[in-house]
Design an enzyme around this catalytic site. Sequence first.
Site, PDB file in Angstrom:
ATOM      1  N   TYR A 164       0.687  -1.329   0.057  1.00  0.00           N
ATOM      2  CA  TYR A 164      -0.036  -0.048   0.021  1.00  0.00           C
ATOM      3  C   TYR A 164       0.880   1.218   0.008  1.00  0.00           C
ATOM      4  O   TYR A 164       1.795   1.116   0.876  1.00  0.00           O
ATOM      5  CB  TYR A 164      -0.834   0.056   1.377  1.00  0.00           C
ATOM      6  CG  TYR A 164      -1.662   1.311   1.304  1.00  0.00           C
ATOM      7  CD1 TYR A 164      -3.016   1.463   0.526  1.00  0.00           C
ATOM      8  CD2 TYR A 164      -1.252   2.515   1.923  1.00  0.00           C
ATOM      9  CE1 TYR A 164      -3.721   2.504   0.716  1.00  0.00           C
ATOM     10  CE2 TYR A 164      -1.723   3.627   2.144  1.00  0.00           C
ATOM     11  CZ  TYR A 164      -3.064   3.594   1.607  1.00  0.00           C
ATOM     12  OH  TYR A 164      -3.559   4.937   1.357  1.00  0.00           O
TER      13      TYR A 164
ATOM     14  N   GLU B 121      -2.895   7.683  -4.326  1.00  0.00           N
ATOM     15  CA  GLU B 121      -2.994   6.293  -3.617  1.00  0.00           C
ATOM     16  C   GLU B 121      -2.720   5.353  -4.655  1.00  0.00           C
ATOM     17  O   GLU B 121      -3.463   5.258  -5.696  1.00  0.00           O
ATOM     18  CB  GLU B 121      -4.231   6.278  -2.781  1.00  0.00           C
ATOM     19  CG  GLU B 121      -4.333   4.762  -1.855  1.00  0.00           C
ATOM     20  CD  GLU B 121      -5.600   4.868  -1.448  1.00  0.00           C
ATOM     21  OE1 GLU B 121      -5.969   5.243   0.072  1.00  0.00           O
ATOM     22  OE2 GLU B 121      -6.601   4.204  -1.873  1.00  0.00           O
TER      23      GLU B 121
END
Length: 391
Positions: free
Chosen positions: A109, A197
């Site tokens: 992530y 992101e």
Amino acid sequence: MDIHEHQAKEILAQFGVPVPRSGLAFSPEQAAFRCRELGGGRCVVKAQVHSGGRGEAGGVKLCDGDAETREYAATLLGTTLVTKQTTASGKRIDRLWVEEASQIARELYLGFVLDRKSERIMIVASGHGGMEIEDLAETDPDSLIRMVIDPAAGLVEYQARELSYQLGLEGQQVGQMVTVLKACYRAYRDLDAMMVEINPLVVCEDGALVALDAKMSFDTNALFRRPQVGALRDPGQEDPRESLAADHGLAYVGLDGDIGCIINGAGLAMASMDMIQLAGGAPANFLDIGGGASPERVCQAFRTVLSDSNVSVILVNIFAGINRCDWIASGVIQAYTELGIAIPVVVRLSGTNVDAGRKLIAESGLPIISANTLAEAAEAAVAARPPALAA
Ligand code: GDP
Ligand code: MN
């Protein structure tokens, strides 16, 4: 302002982030064509909606060949996808992104956000990316790696390497990660983003790092100087009430209370909401009608505020500099005529053309409650609420 995954990937790729080969499709036939273009084998079909959590909601599927791709695309297009992050009415699927399938070894992530505490861009990363990251953020927030970037120095090499090591990357992956980090930071800075992101950022079985998903959102107040970003807006994905308000130059944010607010200037709007709370009430919304508001825009503000069924009183608070109190008053009167307002309205006018404005209100014969100061207006609005709410 949010954009689609495919748009974010196109942007990030320009800055140097590796992404899988892929293509956009608006019909099942196009989706099948994209699959053949990628070699005709396994590909991932992804619903393009402004939301995460698509995987869990059935909006992302691995397909084997062009026939299956066409079939799956047909089931998605034109439907709405409800995810954990959308409201119950979901988001409409109008386009698909067809991507070559990746052989995933690890999912990481990576996020870039604005950290309000340090007033800096902060990297948030985790070695456990993919669909479980939100659970992890709740159950074990300390496991997330956070790194604040000094705006004077920018993202420096040693920081980027350190982060890569913390994620357990080694060998040539470290160099690839440094490239990805710098590219995201550049994109964030250069385009006035609020968030970048990549989840998951994957390590493929052949060792390559690839962004399998991408999300970007942008600072709406900076769009005037980023027309290329503004052009990516997709109104079909926005809350119709908020985009309607935006189309009329109104900044509107829905809240939980029952006192509808129509105010000029963000500062005065914030102060008015504080005064309402102090007087024992709760605002139903933040609304800034902006400068030079015409009667039509004021009337539109009423329409927007009244679209919230919780509203039991409306408070209009104007300190007119560029605005004109007589135009505001005309707008209030117009709203009464056009919208048939059945709840109490408190109006406080001050500044440019205030006498003309007050005269219009006084002579209108409408049951408008006038107030002279901000405190008086807030108290009047709280006092005007139906007894059940005032209790
Ligand atoms: P999101 O659920 O909206 O965040 O959508 P993602 O793009 O992140 O896709 C959800 C999940 O699908 C990812 O976390 C991956 O595990 C999986 N996925 C996406 N692309 C591929 C791919 O090319 N191959 C495989 N095997 N899985 C993929
Ligand atoms: Mn994702």
